[in-house]
Design a protein around this motif. Structure first.
Motif, PDB file in Angstrom:
ATOM      1  N   SER A 216       7.224  -8.717   2.534  1.00 42.05           N
ATOM      2  CA  SER A 216       6.062  -9.075   1.705  1.00 42.05           C
ATOM      3  C   SER A 216       5.114  -7.877   1.600  1.00 42.05           C
ATOM      4  O   SER A 216       4.395  -7.722   0.620  1.00 42.05           O
ATOM      5  N   ILE A 217       5.127  -7.011   2.603  1.00 38.68           N
ATOM      6  CA  ILE A 217       4.298  -5.789   2.525  1.00 38.68           C
ATOM      7  C   ILE A 217       4.933  -4.824   1.526  1.00 38.68           C
ATOM      8  O   ILE A 217       4.249  -4.261   0.663  1.00 38.68           O
ATOM      9  N   LEU A 218       6.237  -4.657   1.613  1.00 37.75           N
ATOM     10  CA  LEU A 218       6.924  -3.719   0.702  1.00 37.75           C
ATOM     11  C   LEU A 218       6.785  -4.160  -0.755  1.00 37.75           C
ATOM     12  O   LEU A 218       6.747  -3.327  -1.658  1.00 37.75           O
ATOM     13  N   GLU A 219       6.685  -5.461  -0.969  1.00 35.07           N
ATOM     14  CA  GLU A 219       6.579  -5.982  -2.332  1.00 35.07           C
ATOM     15  C   GLU A 219       5.337  -5.434  -3.040  1.00 35.07           C
ATOM     16  O   GLU A 219       5.357  -5.165  -4.226  1.00 35.07           O
ATOM     17  N   LYS A 220       4.258  -5.267  -2.242  1.00 30.59           N
ATOM     18  CA  LYS A 220       2.995  -4.806  -2.851  1.00 30.59           C
ATOM     19  C   LYS A 220       2.794  -3.316  -2.662  1.00 30.59           C
ATOM     20  O   LYS A 220       1.745  -2.769  -2.988  1.00 30.59           O
ATOM     21  N   GLN A 221       3.799  -2.679  -2.101  1.00 35.69           N
ATOM     22  CA  GLN A 221       3.620  -1.295  -1.661  1.00 35.69           C
ATOM     23  C   GLN A 221       3.401  -0.315  -2.803  1.00 35.69           C
ATOM     24  O   GLN A 221       4.148  -0.316  -3.776  1.00 35.69           O
ATOM     25  N   GLU A 222       2.372   0.514  -2.618  1.00 35.89           N
ATOM     26  CA  GLU A 222       2.173   1.580  -3.607  1.00 35.89           C
ATOM     27  C   GLU A 222       2.985   2.799  -3.188  1.00 35.89           C
ATOM     28  O   GLU A 222       3.402   2.902  -2.040  1.00 35.89           O
ATOM     29  N   ARG A 223       3.111   3.724  -4.119  1.00 33.59           N
ATOM     30  CA  ARG A 223       3.874   4.931  -3.787  1.00 33.59           C
ATOM     31  C   ARG A 223       3.070   5.807  -2.822  1.00 33.59           C
ATOM     32  O   ARG A 223       1.855   5.884  -2.919  1.00 33.59           O
ATOM     33  N   GLY A 224       3.800   6.455  -1.934  1.00 36.41           N
ATOM     34  CA  GLY A 224       3.149   7.329  -0.950  1.00 36.41           C
ATOM     35  C   GLY A 224       3.648   8.753  -1.094  1.00 36.41           C
ATOM     36  O   GLY A 224       3.852   9.240  -2.218  1.00 36.41           O
ATOM     37  N   ALA A 225       3.917   9.404   0.063  1.00 35.81           N
ATOM     38  CA  ALA A 225       4.361  10.803   0.069  1.00 35.81           C
ATOM     39  C   ALA A 225       5.566  10.976  -0.861  1.00 35.81           C
ATOM     40  O   ALA A 225       6.440  10.108  -0.926  1.00 35.81           O
ATOM     41  N   GLY A 226       5.572  12.083  -1.612  1.00 34.45           N
ATOM     42  CA  GLY A 226       6.687  12.384  -2.510  1.00 34.45           C
ATOM     43  C   GLY A 226       6.783  11.410  -3.670  1.00 34.45           C
ATOM     44  O   GLY A 226       7.836  11.303  -4.295  1.00 34.45           O
ATOM     45  N   ASN A 227       5.695  10.642  -3.913  1.00 32.23           N
ATOM     46  CA  ASN A 227       5.664   9.637  -4.985  1.00 32.23           C
ATOM     47  C   ASN A 227       6.747   8.570  -4.791  1.00 32.23           C
ATOM     48  O   ASN A 227       7.220   7.970  -5.752  1.00 32.23           O
ATOM     49  N   GLU A 228       7.154   8.339  -3.521  1.00 32.13           N
ATOM     50  CA  GLU A 228       8.171   7.334  -3.222  1.00 32.13           C
ATOM     51  C   GLU A 228       7.544   6.167  -2.469  1.00 32.13           C
ATOM     52  O   GLU A 228       6.500   6.336  -1.813  1.00 32.13           O
ATOM     53  N   ILE A 229       8.171   5.012  -2.545  1.00 32.29           N
ATOM     54  CA  ILE A 229       7.705   3.859  -1.766  1.00 32.29           C
ATOM     55  C   ILE A 229       8.219   4.053  -0.344  1.00 32.29           C
ATOM     56  O   ILE A 229       9.430   4.035  -0.103  1.00 32.29           O
ATOM     57  N   GLN A 230       7.288   4.313   0.572  1.00 30.90           N
ATOM     58  CA  GLN A 230       7.637   4.766   1.920  1.00 30.90           C
ATOM     59  C   GLN A 230       7.713   3.602   2.893  1.00 30.90           C
ATOM     60  O   GLN A 230       6.802   2.769   2.945  1.00 30.90           O
ATOM     61  N   LEU A 231       8.783   3.582   3.687  1.00 34.12           N
ATOM     62  CA  LEU A 231       8.928   2.547   4.712  1.00 34.12           C
ATOM     63  C   LEU A 231       7.847   2.720   5.785  1.00 34.12           C
ATOM     64  O   LEU A 231       7.284   1.750   6.275  1.00 34.12           O
ATOM     65  N   THR A 232       7.569   3.970   6.144  1.00 30.55           N
ATOM     66  CA  THR A 232       6.601   4.204   7.225  1.00 30.55           C
ATOM     67  C   THR A 232       5.236   3.613   6.869  1.00 30.55           C
ATOM     68  O   THR A 232       4.567   3.022   7.723  1.00 30.55           O
ATOM     69  N   ASP A 233       4.820   3.739   5.610  1.00 30.89           N
ATOM     70  CA  ASP A 233       3.523   3.174   5.195  1.00 30.89           C
ATOM     71  C   ASP A 233       3.518   1.659   5.398  1.00 30.89           C
ATOM     72  O   ASP A 233       2.539   1.084   5.878  1.00 30.89           O
ATOM     73  N   ALA A 234       4.642   1.018   5.039  1.00 29.20           N
ATOM     74  CA  ALA A 234       4.724  -0.444   5.186  1.00 29.20           C
ATOM     75  C   ALA A 234       4.738  -0.832   6.669  1.00 29.20           C
ATOM     76  O   ALA A 234       4.100  -1.815   7.068  1.00 29.20           O
ATOM     77  N   MET A 235       5.434  -0.058   7.495  1.00 30.54           N
ATOM     78  CA  MET A 235       5.469  -0.375   8.934  1.00 30.54           C
ATOM     79  C   MET A 235       4.068  -0.245   9.535  1.00 30.54           C
ATOM     80  O   MET A 235       3.671  -1.027  10.393  1.00 30.54           O
TER      81      MET A 235
END
Ligand code: UTP
Length: 294
Positions: A216-235
């Motif tokens: 549910s966090i990844l669903e709303k996840q914005e892009r992070g480093a490298g303009n990619e959706i980052q797993l670390t940000d969601a964790m």
């Protein structure tokens, strides 16, 4: 506490660090000694008791599906030629019917997005996540120990290893808190920290056990480093409401997504084979000697 029964293998990356080898062949299908890289990772998951293998694939990756399928013609030919040992070896690696699932990440938007693509296949239970280009060499599989740590702690587990502090900016790094059970409490996570700012030299080596709330966090996840959706940000967000434990893996990890790591893995795994070691060790010694004069 729910058991960890399922594992996710994100194999949708483009493998640009390994071009031109990966133009038509997925990097997961490059061979280390005599097995494709992906086989090592699936075997590690099997050893840890995983029962269902979920692959997040992409374009040009159908050969991975073929690898885990029955090859009738080949099996029949081996049987007719009396090559029973080879046939048995193939059959032993073969997942049983219904044990594998495949879904596609249509656009490679990042690891976090690839993991999110597996949400319906995982459902409402904890799952293992194995990055297939990282393969490990140790007497006991990394994930097996993590599953044991999970049985004591529940929550989320991340495997880490030490790196040269000067290299920490290349990795996902965790902060280390108190020791707990056979692991430690994770106090923070940062993806590719700026040089000199890393909270430790413990890098995330590509093995995780995560709770389903990550989806549910990844669903709303914005892009992070490298303009990619980052797993670390969601964790990091999940860490606001759930504990994360670190498992300090003591074996070797090879990054087979890079040519250097891949070559090292081939040498290391070949040297662990008693049928190859004597000749290979001699040849390596000679080659090193000869290369000094180049
Ligand atoms: P990497 O960044 O190592 O893989 O992602 P990559 O993007 O294929 O590699 P380069 O940098 O272009 O060489 C770590 C893991 O996440 C998967 C990759 O397949 C790899 O196993 N991944 C990454 C996806 O499945 N989808 C993505 O969008 C990105």
């Amino acid at each position: 506490m729910k058991r960890v029964r399922k594992a996710v293998f994100p194999v949708a990356g483009l493998g640009t660090r390994f071009l031109p080898a990966t133009k038509a062949v997925p990097k997961e299908m490059l061979t280390v000694v005599d097995r494709p890289v992906i086989q090592y990772v699936v075997d590690e998951a099997k050893e840890a008791g995983i029962e269902h293998f979920i692959f997040v694939t992409g374009r040009n990756k159908t050969v991975i599906e073929d690898h885990f399928d029955v090859q009738f013609e080949l099996y029949n030919t081996l049987a007719q030629r009396g090559k029973d040992d080879q046939l048995a070896k193939l059959q032993q690696l073969q997942p049983t019917p219904g044990q594998t699932s495949y879904t596609r990440q249509q656009v490679p938007l990042g690891l976090g997005h690839a993991v999110w693509c597996a949400r319906d296949l995982v459902g409402d239970e904890p799952f293992a996540l194995l990055l297939p280009d990282m393969i490990m060499q140790s007497d006991r599989g990394c994930l097996k120990d993590m599953v044991e740590l999970y049985a004591r702690t529940a929550n989320n587990i991340i495997a880490v290893q030490e790196c040269d502090p000067a290299e920490a900016h290349k990795y996902g790094i965790v902060g280390k808190g108190r020791d707990a059970h056979t692991g430690f409490e994770i106090t923070g996570m940062v993806e590719k920290p700026k040089q000199g700012t890393a909270p430790s030299n413990l890098y995330i080596n590509g093995r995780y056990i995560l709770q389903p709330e990550i989806f549910s966090i990844l669903e709303k996840q914005e892009r992070g480093a490298g303009n990619e959706i980052q797993l670390t940000d969601a964790m990091l967000k999940l860490a606001d409401s759930q504990a994360f434990y670190g498992y300090h893996f003591k074996g070797r990890t090879f990054d087979c997504g890079s040519p250097e790591g891949f070559v090292e893995a081939n040498v290391a795994f070949a040297l662990w084979r008693s049928d190859m070691r004597p000749r290979l060790a001699d040849t390596i010694e000679q080659l090193v000697e000869e290369s000094k004069s180049r």
